[in-house]
Scaffold this motif. Structure first.
Motif, PDB file in Angstrom:
ATOM      1  N   PRO A 281      78.891  86.365 -70.586  1.00 45.19           N
ATOM      2  CA  PRO A 281      78.988  86.798 -71.960  1.00 45.19           C
ATOM      3  C   PRO A 281      79.947  86.094 -72.973  1.00 45.19           C
ATOM      4  O   PRO A 281      79.496  85.941 -74.041  1.00 45.19           O
ATOM      5  CB  PRO A 281      79.195  88.384 -71.814  1.00 45.19           C
ATOM      6  CG  PRO A 281      78.438  88.542 -70.450  1.00 45.19           C
ATOM      7  CD  PRO A 281      78.932  87.529 -69.756  1.00 45.19           C
TER       8      PRO A 281
ATOM      9  N   GLY B 118      75.541  92.181 -71.768  1.00 45.08           N
ATOM     10  CA  GLY B 118      76.478  91.442 -72.481  1.00 45.08           C
ATOM     11  C   GLY B 118      75.683  89.848 -72.906  1.00 45.08           C
ATOM     12  O   GLY B 118      75.642  89.406 -73.911  1.00 45.08           O
ATOM     13  N   ILE B 119      74.787  89.321 -71.818  1.00 46.16           N
ATOM     14  CA  ILE B 119      74.211  88.106 -72.203  1.00 46.16           C
ATOM     15  C   ILE B 119      73.042  88.459 -72.927  1.00 46.16           C
ATOM     16  O   ILE B 119      72.875  87.547 -73.670  1.00 46.16           O
ATOM     17  CB  ILE B 119      73.669  87.675 -70.608  1.00 46.16           C
ATOM     18  CG1 ILE B 119      74.809  87.081 -69.836  1.00 46.16           C
ATOM     19  CG2 ILE B 119      72.673  86.567 -70.779  1.00 46.16           C
ATOM     20  CD1 ILE B 119      74.285  86.805 -68.444  1.00 46.16           C
TER      21      ILE B 119
ATOM     22  N   ARG C 184      79.346  83.812 -76.271  1.00 42.50           N
ATOM     23  CA  ARG C 184      79.675  83.989 -77.580  1.00 42.50           C
ATOM     24  C   ARG C 184      80.649  82.773 -78.148  1.00 42.50           C
ATOM     25  O   ARG C 184      80.591  82.587 -79.432  1.00 42.50           O
ATOM     26  CB  ARG C 184      80.754  85.716 -77.427  1.00 42.50           C
ATOM     27  CG  ARG C 184      81.182  85.964 -78.653  1.00 42.50           C
ATOM     28  CD  ARG C 184      82.062  87.079 -78.543  1.00 42.50           C
ATOM     29  NE  ARG C 184      81.437  87.977 -77.697  1.00 42.50           N
ATOM     30  CZ  ARG C 184      81.632  88.699 -76.591  1.00 42.50           C
ATOM     31  NH1 ARG C 184      82.696  87.948 -76.114  1.00 42.50           N
ATOM     32  NH2 ARG C 184      81.080  89.438 -75.761  1.00 42.50           N
TER      33      ARG C 184
ATOM     34  N   ASN D  24      74.407  88.374 -76.466  1.00 49.51           N
ATOM     35  CA  ASN D  24      74.516  86.863 -77.218  1.00 49.51           C
ATOM     36  C   ASN D  24      73.710  86.150 -77.020  1.00 49.51           C
ATOM     37  O   ASN D  24      73.860  84.760 -77.359  1.00 49.51           O
ATOM     38  CB  ASN D  24      75.726  86.511 -76.417  1.00 49.51           C
ATOM     39  CG  ASN D  24      77.068  87.463 -76.579  1.00 49.51           C
ATOM     40  OD1 ASN D  24      77.858  87.227 -77.526  1.00 49.51           O
ATOM     41  ND2 ASN D  24      77.463  88.354 -75.853  1.00 49.51           N
TER      42      ASN D  24
END
Length: 443
Positions: A233, A289-290, A237, A293
């Motif tokens: 993640p 999180g992946i 970003r 983003n």
């Protein structure tokens, strides 16, 4: 010493030799099969997050078999050892090879990092790719079992509790010496994987390194192979927001980037690989999180509009012009009405037909739910929102199917804090997890 035994059946006498070593007899082991189950989990230690390491647990299950067959016909197989009563290795059970050499791997990683640090100025894309590929070539798997492994090679790993306490391996234990726990091959493999993963993360997080799409692809594949998706993640970003270094008058200056720009969108194939790695590692936090983003980022949405929405929008804009030109030509083929009135009638009829047909097709396409398994759109969600965020919905559907029950009749019975949080997160994205009216038997 030699001991003479008489056979109960007619025939020659049988002699057996027994060798006494350190107060123990080396006897032939019974036919037993042993299976070792090890479960371990170790999180990545990175500067941006710290995690607690779950303890490693191991349990051995032994299944006895009949020993009525002649023991003389039982020959030990190569590459197999077992643990005897006092911790001595005897040939019977499966031999577990040692893990990868941590010292050799650490030395190889240090050489790559030292060579990369020796580059002056801003590293080029090729230099960064070379460093990442050199780290990716390091084999972190345990060596295969060969016939050269002898049973005594595994003796330090298979010492029993009696041997550790009484010192029956030929060396008297000194008073006050602490018993050092032996690390299993799985733990050593995890340590080596952590070392390689940290080295790759260290290369990409350096200020002078520019993360391009090729570098990101190599990094994601490396972490997916190692089973370490915790850093993905943050790297995704940084791919969109990391300042770009530039050499100005002999000094390096950094230029800020717009993370919402369409050029900074992550490639869908790379995003899919990263998401699969997080799902395979059973890391829900990394998977979300992946997702945020990649599929949920503004850069990805703008890139989708430009790639998939530009041509349909151009077609919608140019359709009325093409219809009016066709109506003008049709008006010249008749003599009942004036050309102006005939053009208006033909244009109105054609535009109504095309508009009605296109609207029905668009609604049918955007409201189709055959590809949905567990995550569906909430009622009242605009069609443009459904089209823009369809990749996000598909990713959440895949996450829910992977972290929940696999049986279809048990959908909606999941419990636990993580899955409840996932359910609320999906609801906040204008989606519903396990809509009752779409479940089998409810529609």
């Amino acid at each position: 010493m030699l001991r003479r035994l008489y056979s109960p059946r007619p025939g020659p006498l049988i002699y057996q030799a027994c060798e006494v070593v350190n107060g123990r007899q080396w006897v032939r082991a019974a036919n037993r099969t042993s299976t070792a189950l090890h479960t371990s989990k170790r999180s990545l230690k990175t500067p941006w997050s710290t995690r607690l390491n779950s303890p490693v647990s191991g349990r051995f299950f032994t299944t006895s078999q009949s020993c009525l067959r002649d023991k003389r016909s039982q020959e030990p197989q190569s590459g197999q050892v077992s643990q005897s009563r006092f911790g001595k290795a005897s040939p019977s059970a499966t031999y577990h090879p040692p893990g990868p050499d941590a010292a050799a791997v650490a030395s190889a990683v240090d050489r790559v990092l030292k060579a990369f640090d020796g580059l002056s100025g801003i590293p080029s894309e090729q230099n960064t790719l070379t460093a990442l590929r050199a780290i990716a070539q390091i084999d972190v798997r345990p060596p295969p079992v060969t016939a050269d492994h002898r049973p005594e090679d595994a003796a330090p790993e298979t010492r029993g509790p009696a041997s550790q306490l009484l010192g029956l391996d030929g060396q008297a234990s000194k008073a006050g010496d602490a018993v050092r726990p032996q690390r299993t091959p799985s733990q050593r493999s995890q340590d080596v994987a952590d070392k390689v993963s940290d080295a790759a993360y260290d290369i990409l997080t350096r200020p002078t390194v520019v993360i391009t799409s090729r570098i990101l692809e190599v990094y994601v594949k490396l972490q997916a192979r190692l089973g370490k998706p915790e850093s993905l993640p943050q790297i995704l970003r940084l791919y969109a927001s990391k300042p770009t270094p530039k050499l100005v008058s002999g000094s390096i200056q950094y230029v800020e980037r717009n993370p919402n720009k369409a050029d900074n969108a992550v490639d869908p194939a790379v995003a899919q690989t990263a998401l699969d790695a997080a799902i395979e590692a059973k890391d829900l936090e990394a998977a979300i999180g992946i997702l945020e983003n990649t599929y949920s980022a503004k850069a990805f949405l703008r890139s989708k509009l430009m790639k998939k929405g530009f041509l349909p929008g151009l077609a919608v804009t140019g359709t009325p012009v093409a219809i009016y030109y066709a109506a003008t030509q049709l008006a010249q083929l008749q003599h009942s009405l004036e050309p102006k009135i005939a053009t208006g009638v033909a244009f109105a009829g054609a535009i109504c037909y095309v508009g009605f047909t296109a609207t029905i097709g668009m609604v049918a396409n955007f409201t189709a739910n055959d590809q949905m398994k567990r995550v569906t759109w909430a009622l009242g969600t605009p069609l443009r929102h459904r089209w823009l965020y369809e990749e996000e919905r598909a990713a959440l559907d895949k996450i829910a199917c992977s972290f929940g029950f696999s049986e279809e009749h048990r959908y909606g019975e999941e419990e636990g804090e993580d899955f409840m949080w996932l359910r609320e997160y999906i609801l906040s994205r204008s989606m519903i997890l396990d809509a009752v009216d779409l479940m089998p038997g409810m529609n």
